[in-house]
Design a protein around this motif. Sequence first.
Motif, PDB file in Angstrom:
ATOM      1  N   GLU B  91      -6.075 -10.401 -12.768  1.00  0.00           N
ATOM      2  CA  GLU B  91      -5.978  -9.253 -11.873  1.00  0.00           C
ATOM      3  C   GLU B  91      -5.373  -8.067 -12.621  1.00  0.00           C
ATOM      4  O   GLU B  91      -4.466  -8.228 -13.433  1.00  0.00           O
ATOM      5  N   SER B  92      -5.859  -6.877 -12.309  1.00  0.00           N
ATOM      6  CA  SER B  92      -5.328  -5.670 -12.940  1.00  0.00           C
ATOM      7  C   SER B  92      -3.934  -5.380 -12.413  1.00  0.00           C
ATOM      8  O   SER B  92      -3.583  -5.766 -11.290  1.00  0.00           O
ATOM      9  N   LYS B  94      -2.943  -2.528 -11.522  1.00  0.00           N
ATOM     10  CA  LYS B  94      -3.148  -1.669 -10.353  1.00  0.00           C
ATOM     11  C   LYS B  94      -3.269  -2.489  -9.073  1.00  0.00           C
ATOM     12  O   LYS B  94      -2.584  -2.213  -8.086  1.00  0.00           O
ATOM     13  N   ASP B  95      -4.143  -3.478  -9.101  1.00  0.00           N
ATOM     14  CA  ASP B  95      -4.386  -4.251  -7.885  1.00  0.00           C
ATOM     15  C   ASP B  95      -3.139  -5.032  -7.458  1.00  0.00           C
ATOM     16  O   ASP B  95      -2.786  -5.055  -6.271  1.00  0.00           O
ATOM     17  N   THR B  96      -2.472  -5.658  -8.423  1.00  0.00           N
ATOM     18  CA  THR B  96      -1.267  -6.413  -8.079  1.00  0.00           C
ATOM     19  C   THR B  96      -0.219  -5.503  -7.447  1.00  0.00           C
ATOM     20  O   THR B  96       0.358  -5.823  -6.405  1.00  0.00           O
ATOM     21  N   LYS B  98      -0.575  -2.415  -6.131  1.00  0.00           N
ATOM     22  CA  LYS B  98      -1.009  -1.822  -4.858  1.00  0.00           C
ATOM     23  C   LYS B  98      -0.723  -2.789  -3.708  1.00  0.00           C
ATOM     24  O   LYS B  98      -0.243  -2.390  -2.639  1.00  0.00           O
ATOM     25  N   VAL B  99      -1.031  -4.066  -3.933  1.00  0.00           N
ATOM     26  CA  VAL B  99      -0.859  -5.058  -2.868  1.00  0.00           C
ATOM     27  C   VAL B  99       0.621  -5.365  -2.632  1.00  0.00           C
ATOM     28  O   VAL B  99       1.111  -5.305  -1.506  1.00  0.00           O
ATOM     29  N   LEU B 100       1.336  -5.665  -3.714  1.00  0.00           N
ATOM     30  CA  LEU B 100       2.748  -6.061  -3.536  1.00  0.00           C
ATOM     31  C   LEU B 100       3.567  -4.938  -2.904  1.00  0.00           C
ATOM     32  O   LEU B 100       4.494  -5.193  -2.141  1.00  0.00           O
ATOM     33  N   SER B 101       3.198  -3.692  -3.219  1.00  0.00           N
ATOM     34  CA  SER B 101       3.969  -2.579  -2.655  1.00  0.00           C
ATOM     35  C   SER B 101       3.594  -2.306  -1.200  1.00  0.00           C
ATOM     36  O   SER B 101       4.257  -1.532  -0.518  1.00  0.00           O
ATOM     37  N   ARG B 102       2.525  -2.939  -0.713  1.00  0.00           N
ATOM     38  CA  ARG B 102       2.282  -2.918   0.732  1.00  0.00           C
ATOM     39  C   ARG B 102       3.199  -3.906   1.452  1.00  0.00           C
ATOM     40  O   ARG B 102       3.487  -3.747   2.629  1.00  0.00           O
ATOM     41  N   TYR B 103       3.575  -4.973   0.747  1.00  0.00           N
ATOM     42  CA  TYR B 103       4.411  -6.004   1.352  1.00  0.00           C
ATOM     43  C   TYR B 103       5.904  -5.648   1.242  1.00  0.00           C
ATOM     44  O   TYR B 103       6.605  -5.559   2.235  1.00  0.00           O
ATOM     45  N   GLY B 104       6.368  -5.490  -0.002  1.00  0.00           N
ATOM     46  CA  GLY B 104       7.799  -5.328  -0.237  1.00  0.00           C
ATOM     47  C   GLY B 104       8.252  -3.888  -0.107  1.00  0.00           C
ATOM     48  O   GLY B 104       7.453  -2.950  -0.088  1.00  0.00           O
ATOM     49  N   ALA B 136       5.684   1.770  -3.311  1.00  0.00           N
ATOM     50  CA  ALA B 136       7.124   1.576  -3.092  1.00  0.00           C
ATOM     51  C   ALA B 136       7.847   1.945  -4.381  1.00  0.00           C
ATOM     52  O   ALA B 136       7.243   1.955  -5.450  1.00  0.00           O
TER      53      ALA B 136
END
Lengths: 334, 334, 334
Positions: B91-92, B94-96, B98-104, B136
């Motif tokens: 996984e790039s 960017k993708d990691t 983008k996703v983790l910063s939606r959660y944490g 985030a």
Amino acid sequence: MSNLKNKSLITTQEWSKDEIDTVLKKAFELKRNFKKGDYKSIELLPGYTLIMIFFSPSTRTRNSFEVGMTQLGGHAIFIDANKSWLGRKSESIKDTVKVLSRYGDVISIRIFPNITNWKYGASNQVVREFVKYSDAPVINMEDDLYHPCQALADIMTIKEKFNNIKNKKFVLSWAYHPFPLPLSVPNSTVLIMTRFGLDVTLAHPPGYELDQKIIEQAKENAENSGGSFEIKHSIKEAYQDADIIYVKSWCSLKYYGKPKEEKKFRLPYRGIWICNDELMELTNKNSIFMHCMPIRRNIVATDSVCDGKHSVIYDQAENRLHVQKGLLVSILKS
Amino acid sequence: MSNLKNKSLITTQEWSKDEIDTVLKKAFELKRNFKKGDYKSIELLPGYTLIMIFFSPSTRTRNSFEVGMTQLGGHAIFIDANKSWLGRKSESIKDTVKVLSRYGDVISIRIFPNITNWKYGASNQVVREFVKYSDAPVINMEDDLYHPCQALADIMTIKEKFNNIKNKKFVLSWAYHPFPLPLSVPNSTVLIMTRFGLDVTLAHPPGYELDQKIIEQAKENAENSGGSFEIKHSIKEAYQDADIIYVKSWCSLKYYGKPKEEKKFRLPYRGIWICNDELMELTNKNSIFMHCMPIRRNIVATDSVCDGKHSVIYDQAENRLHVQKGLLVSILKS
Amino acid sequence: MSNLKNKSLITTQEWSKDEIDTVLKKAFELKRNFKKGDYKSIELLPGYTLIMIFFSPSTRTRNSFEVGMTQLGGHAIFIDANKSWLGRKSESIKDTVKVLSRYGDVISIRIFPNITNWKYGASNQVVREFVKYSDAPVINMEDDLYHPCQALADIMTIKEKFNNIKNKKFVLSWAYHPFPLPLSVPNSTVLIMTRFGLDVTLAHPPGYELDQKIIEQAKENAENSGGSFEIKHSIKEAYQDADIIYVKSWCSLKYYGKPKEEKKFRLPYRGIWICNDELMELTNKNSIFMHCMPIRRNIVATDSVCDGKHSVIYDQAENRLHVQKGLLVSILKS
């Protein structure tokens, strides 16, 4: 609304439509009230523990569950199962599960096909053994047959993006990928989408057929829901007028667990079974592009699609958080 | 006081003096109110999540952040990045992110030079990519150029030990060590100390020069702050009348990423560039001995120095907890 | 009732009977008020942190402590010590412990004999070094000599199952197992049971004698408590009229750290020193079957015993949770 107290989730197919809707409703409610840094939701599951058992790696699943439990006031334990007695085969599944379910409020497990030597369905059997012996509800975090939490997030995302999802054209399109991947996501995808009345097109090259049992269930689901189900071998035909493009690679059942042989078979599709702008042009103007991630960029889909106007991949990933929180609250509190 | 809401921390050098002071002020306030077992601070970040991504090992950093988040009412997720999709390159970034910063609510990353093949600055580039894509704030938990959380704890410790830190003689002294270590700590140390008006002496054998760009920034900092900056190749001269001795080993940029060649070059300094009582005798009576830890005892500094009257290493390590709590509260709540 | 504030637990043998009773009383109280999903106990240790350092794998210990801290409102950090600076020998035990005990409220450690090269007592010395340097209380989560948390859960379980435990016949029976196992559990078992006035029979084949010092302590304990202690080499004699059968494998001190040589010595007992229904028939009608788990089924004890009417293994494992919560509250709050 269904009472889901203590109900385990192995596959959405074994839950009634009303049960699934109950989780989705709770998920939408939680998302509506969600604001970063304002976690009144900690009152929902204070002191609760989710015990997460990972035989296989994870980014979204682990983090969405662990963040989710924190936002609900509880805690998620992360276990690398390969380093536990379970992974060392010092202890039976029965004993591990009996004990852990005395401690935690809910148990979840991820077990990919390689862990059970690519014997189709064997990882799912492990999940079912967990459910059999657990005194607490069990959540399947992806085995070799199903990925129900992904399916719930997917249908949530589609409901969010379209006013009316009935008979929307949903295309699950196979993609080339350097390694053979499990069938859990395609299986769960066709099962949930046919369940919700979408017109489902499954597109793949010959040789990438899903398990016949899944196909039959998908057809039956479509019949009951007023949707439809068809299979295409032409990627262009599939994309035509689609509302939803869901791209995913999976392995061939013909060469299941035989990566070298499959590689030869798979290689000719490289650069052809890839989602790109040209193909997206064939879809409806407001169509959306989905992927469960991780996505190999420029192999499975081009950067311009992943980052383009159709793409909803980050919203889809975010919905893992909301839908799993909805699931946890539903099975622990209702 | 600055508003630091959602501000990422890559290096203290890119933060204004006022911003750094804002964090320090909060850190001192939290420390003043700190009492083991009396954690009223749980009201500060209830339900918040810090996602910590470790490509490299840690004791102080991981535990001070994880304990800190607990004491603030939130939770820190510990990720062994080498076992994630990121580490497997599925996984790039960017993708990691983008996703983790939606959660944490906040993301932190540690990435040592070996992870990016000792290409000077490449690990820092990864941190900058995290910042670029994250929704985030991101905290650098040490890359190949900077260790800003250590720098904050260090300046906090000095402020705590001296009434007036202006023009105190601060010596950063190189030490022999069996392996080549990153430059992150020396870089961050000279940058923060010159920023706060100390008279900084950088002491090392020829060949252990810091990056020229860092040296220039340190000089400029000193000029602006009313401090000074000089380089010495004589360890005895450096220690003379020092108020603060900060010992640390780092590798030679000349042999960067070439451990065998550097070893030959480094070996002659064994037993010579070590902090001992004799050297400490040259310093001021109330001088303090600092080290960021882990410290190879009797190689980098003798037991009698580490455990002696000048040593503040445990207070310094403890301040990691307080300053990072101050940082977290500042970027999440202000 | 004893005041246990900040008291470390290395072995129950070094705690007074009153101190042990204080923990058990708290554990029973917590268990009585325990209801899944109703965690009013989060008010007991809000914001507290337990730092768990594991050199060796764990299921029950890690999860019961991590769930327990969550149910008490705090958090337990899980550290794979082999991946830390400690495991890499970059940092002294003193420095690691000094720092971690500035952060956390309590520290725990598990270190099996293989970590210290099967030098009998060397792992226990590491635990004692932790205690020596820690500013916070330390809990032994199993070393090469003792497993005190297991001992506490065991005596709790027996008190729960019998109205009066005085002079009940307690049999600790050796069992065959494919690998040589530590002596921590048998040592701790005979020490705690003789302490509480049970009539203890230690049964094993010749060559599996426990450490002479432990035997002497057990005898002295029995004398002081009004219980008794005897050793049998006949498994049948041992089981006769027993109230409690505790099965456990351990290695021979004669071949300590020499697995190949011991294997030859151990092999003849396979299928003979196994707990089965025939043996259980010799015990009292209301006797209980105990094991600390993980248990190799059909090697150490048959399925029919593990799952049979005498078995209390899951209650015993559950009591790990309650007794450790009692321990944590006792040493942190009293």
